[in-house]
Structure formats: structure tokens, C-alpha cells
Motif scaffolding. Sequence first.
Motif, PDB file in Angstrom:
ATOM      1  N   PHE A   1     -12.390  -8.424 -14.671  1.00 23.17           N
ATOM      2  CA  PHE A   1     -13.361  -7.530 -14.032  1.00 23.17           C
ATOM      3  C   PHE A   1     -12.639  -6.551 -13.128  1.00 23.17           C
ATOM      4  O   PHE A   1     -11.520  -6.805 -12.685  1.00 23.17           O
ATOM      5  CB  PHE A   1     -14.412  -8.315 -13.226  1.00 23.17           C
ATOM      6  CG  PHE A   1     -13.866  -8.978 -11.985  1.00 23.17           C
ATOM      7  CD1 PHE A   1     -13.810  -8.295 -10.771  1.00 23.17           C
ATOM      8  CD2 PHE A   1     -13.414 -10.295 -12.026  1.00 23.17           C
ATOM      9  CE1 PHE A   1     -13.303  -8.898  -9.631  1.00 23.17           C
ATOM     10  CE2 PHE A   1     -12.903 -10.906 -10.879  1.00 23.17           C
ATOM     11  CZ  PHE A   1     -12.854 -10.205  -9.687  1.00 23.17           C
ATOM     12  N   ARG A   2     -13.290  -5.422 -12.852  1.00 22.92           N
ATOM     13  CA  ARG A   2     -12.743  -4.401 -11.973  1.00 22.92           C
ATOM     14  C   ARG A   2     -13.527  -4.405 -10.666  1.00 22.92           C
ATOM     15  O   ARG A   2     -14.767  -4.382 -10.667  1.00 22.92           O
ATOM     16  CB  ARG A   2     -12.801  -3.022 -12.647  1.00 22.92           C
ATOM     17  CG  ARG A   2     -12.051  -2.978 -13.969  1.00 22.92           C
ATOM     18  CD  ARG A   2     -12.156  -1.622 -14.653  1.00 22.92           C
ATOM     19  NE  ARG A   2     -11.369  -0.610 -13.972  1.00 22.92           N
ATOM     20  CZ  ARG A   2     -10.057  -0.445 -14.138  1.00 22.92           C
ATOM     21  NH1 ARG A   2      -9.377  -1.248 -14.960  1.00 22.92           N
ATOM     22  NH2 ARG A   2      -9.416   0.513 -13.501  1.00 22.92           N
TER      23      ARG A   2
ATOM     24  N   ASN B   1     -10.705   4.446  -4.029  1.00 20.13           N
ATOM     25  CA  ASN B   1      -9.754   3.350  -3.895  1.00 20.13           C
ATOM     26  C   ASN B   1      -9.844   2.831  -2.457  1.00 20.13           C
ATOM     27  O   ASN B   1      -9.564   3.556  -1.508  1.00 20.13           O
ATOM     28  CB  ASN B   1      -8.341   3.841  -4.213  1.00 20.13           C
ATOM     29  CG  ASN B   1      -7.348   2.699  -4.318  1.00 20.13           C
ATOM     30  OD1 ASN B   1      -7.122   1.961  -3.369  1.00 20.13           O
ATOM     31  ND2 ASN B   1      -6.731   2.556  -5.484  1.00 20.13           N
ATOM     32  N   ASN B   2     -10.236   1.582  -2.301  1.00 22.79           N
ATOM     33  CA  ASN B   2     -10.495   1.026  -0.972  1.00 22.79           C
ATOM     34  C   ASN B   2      -9.387   0.111  -0.458  1.00 22.79           C
ATOM     35  O   ASN B   2      -9.615  -0.647   0.494  1.00 22.79           O
ATOM     36  CB  ASN B   2     -11.820   0.265  -0.973  1.00 22.79           C
ATOM     37  CG  ASN B   2     -13.002   1.196  -0.791  1.00 22.79           C
ATOM     38  OD1 ASN B   2     -13.002   2.052   0.088  1.00 22.79           O
ATOM     39  ND2 ASN B   2     -14.019   1.028  -1.625  1.00 22.79           N
TER      40      ASN B   2
ATOM     41  N   SER C   1      -3.740   5.507  -1.589  1.00 21.62           N
ATOM     42  CA  SER C   1      -4.867   6.008  -2.384  1.00 21.62           C
ATOM     43  C   SER C   1      -4.857   5.555  -3.843  1.00 21.62           C
ATOM     44  O   SER C   1      -5.873   5.668  -4.529  1.00 21.62           O
ATOM     45  CB  SER C   1      -4.880   7.542  -2.349  1.00 21.62           C
ATOM     46  OG  SER C   1      -5.073   8.011  -1.039  1.00 21.62           O
ATOM     47  N   PHE C   2      -3.710   5.056  -4.321  1.00 23.20           N
ATOM     48  CA  PHE C   2      -3.600   4.775  -5.758  1.00 23.20           C
ATOM     49  C   PHE C   2      -3.141   3.349  -6.050  1.00 23.20           C
ATOM     50  O   PHE C   2      -2.579   3.089  -7.118  1.00 23.20           O
ATOM     51  CB  PHE C   2      -2.637   5.775  -6.410  1.00 23.20           C
ATOM     52  CG  PHE C   2      -2.996   7.215  -6.131  1.00 23.20           C
ATOM     53  CD1 PHE C   2      -4.119   7.786  -6.701  1.00 23.20           C
ATOM     54  CD2 PHE C   2      -2.225   7.978  -5.259  1.00 23.20           C
ATOM     55  CE1 PHE C   2      -4.462   9.106  -6.429  1.00 23.20           C
ATOM     56  CE2 PHE C   2      -2.550   9.296  -4.976  1.00 23.20           C
ATOM     57  CZ  PHE C   2      -3.684   9.861  -5.567  1.00 23.20           C
ATOM     58  N   VAL C   3      -3.386   2.425  -5.146  1.00 21.24           N
ATOM     59  CA  VAL C   3      -3.033   1.021  -5.404  1.00 21.24           C
ATOM     60  C   VAL C   3      -3.882   0.521  -6.576  1.00 21.24           C
ATOM     61  O   VAL C   3      -5.113   0.557  -6.514  1.00 21.24           O
ATOM     62  CB  VAL C   3      -3.283   0.145  -4.159  1.00 21.24           C
ATOM     63  CG1 VAL C   3      -2.925  -1.306  -4.457  1.00 21.24           C
ATOM     64  CG2 VAL C   3      -2.476   0.654  -2.970  1.00 21.24           C
ATOM     65  N   PRO C   4      -3.247   0.044  -7.656  1.00 23.25           N
ATOM     66  CA  PRO C   4      -4.003  -0.298  -8.875  1.00 23.25           C
ATOM     67  C   PRO C   4      -4.639  -1.690  -8.847  1.00 23.25           C
ATOM     68  O   PRO C   4      -4.473  -2.482  -9.773  1.00 23.25           O
ATOM     69  CB  PRO C   4      -2.929  -0.199  -9.965  1.00 23.25           C
ATOM     70  CG  PRO C   4      -1.678  -0.611  -9.264  1.00 23.25           C
ATOM     71  CD  PRO C   4      -1.796  -0.079  -7.860  1.00 23.25           C
TER      72      PRO C   4
ATOM     73  N   ALA D   1       0.830  -1.211   0.000  1.00 22.47           N
ATOM     74  CA  ALA D   1       0.000   0.000   0.000  1.00 22.47           C
ATOM     75  C   ALA D   1       0.861   1.256   0.000  1.00 22.47           C
ATOM     76  O   ALA D   1       0.520   2.254  -0.662  1.00 22.47           O
ATOM     77  CB  ALA D   1      -0.930  -0.008   1.209  1.00 22.47           C
ATOM     78  N   ALA D   2       1.974   1.220   0.735  1.00 18.62           N
ATOM     79  CA  ALA D   2       2.830   2.400   0.853  1.00 18.62           C
ATOM     80  C   ALA D   2       3.440   2.798  -0.488  1.00 18.62           C
ATOM     81  O   ALA D   2       3.669   3.983  -0.738  1.00 18.62           O
ATOM     82  CB  ALA D   2       3.941   2.137   1.867  1.00 18.62           C
TER      83      ALA D   2
END
Length: 221
Positions: free
Chosen positions: A100-101, A111-112, A86-89, A80-81
Motif C-alpha cells: 500500500f501507499r 510528500n509528508n 520533498s522527495f523521500v520515496p 530526509a536530507a
Amino acid sequence: MHGDSAPSKKKSKTKLWTVGVFVVIVAVTWWRPIYPAEQALHHSLTVLGVVALILVNRARPLPYASFLAILIFLAIHSVAARWIYSFVPYDDWTDGLFGFRVNDLFGWQRNNFDRLVHLSYGLCFGPVLYRALKPRLGKWAAFAAVDIVLSTSALYELFEWAIAMSLAPGDAEAYNGQQGDMWDAHKDMALATLGAIVGVAVLSRGSRALNRTTGTTDSGG
């Protein structure tokens, strides 16, 4: 005495290999960092966590399951860091692997991945604390384990708030990953607590089932 030393050495080697795998994961997350300053700030807690784990394990060797659970959480945090939470793909990952997304599937607008990290904190640390406290606190160990997870989650949110207050608005948002959600801290604490409840319940029920099968007394080990 000699009979005990061989299993002890084997456990130590297993833990050492586990640490080695963790170090490789962390090293990979640092390959061509996208947000080096923010990632380093997040990893200040990773360093503290690893140092604390090593010191505690030296003073009182942890069961391998507890040792592994802590490093699993720190590994998830390290992933995550890299993308400052906030932007982990993860949507791109699931789209590429399974077609699927995740956000589309659940109708999420943010982004959860940060929610997953807080949930995993409870899932990983709840059972670790329960196992450590069970011999001393007995039936109260489950409550104490969940309470400690909730308390430390609240302390972390206060720490995050203090860090954010010392940064410029844009940097603060990048660090704490609130993503415009005014209830972000509350949801993070709730998920950590839920994870602890689930983790402790599963371990407790599993221990009781095993004890009934073997005819032993639950000691929490």
C-alpha cells in the motif's frame, strides 16, 4: 572509585558504538547522492548537532537514552536530507514492503516526510530536555522543555527563511521543502510542539509510575 569506573567505561563504549552506527547510516545516505549540493547544505546542521552532542556529553555525560534519542533524530534528518525532504520515496517503500501507499491511504497530496522529521524533533528532544531540566526546575521542567522545542523550531524556520531568501527561487524551494504550502512553517512548528508534549507526557507518567513501584523520588534522571 574503581566500582564506578567499570560501568562508566561500559556506557562510553555503548555510546561509541551508537555513534558508529549513526556514521554508517549517514555514509549510506551519501552513496551516489542525488542532490549533493542541497544535501550538503542540510548536513551543515547535522555536523553542528553532532559536535554539540559530543561537547555536551564530554562536559556532562548524558544518560544513554538521551544520547540515543538525539542520534535517532539526526539519523532521520540524514535520511530526509538525501532526498532534500520533498522527495523521500516512502510511498515506494511501503508499496514494496506492504502493498500500500501511505499517501493513498491517508489521501495526502504532498510528500509528508518533512512533517515526520519535525514531529520526531519534538518526540526526541522534548524528553531529553525534560530529563535534564527536572532536577533544577521541578514541576516546571515539562513546560520549559516544550517551550524550548517550540522556540528552537521557530528559530529554525527563521533560519530556513533567511537561507531561502539568499538563494534563487528554485533552489530555495528545493532547500526548504515548502511544496507550495503557505502554512508549512506553522505546521512544522505545531508538529514539533505536539511531539514534545507527547514525549514529555509519556516520560513523566512513566517516571511517576516507576517511582511509585520502587518507592523512590522523581529526580528526572
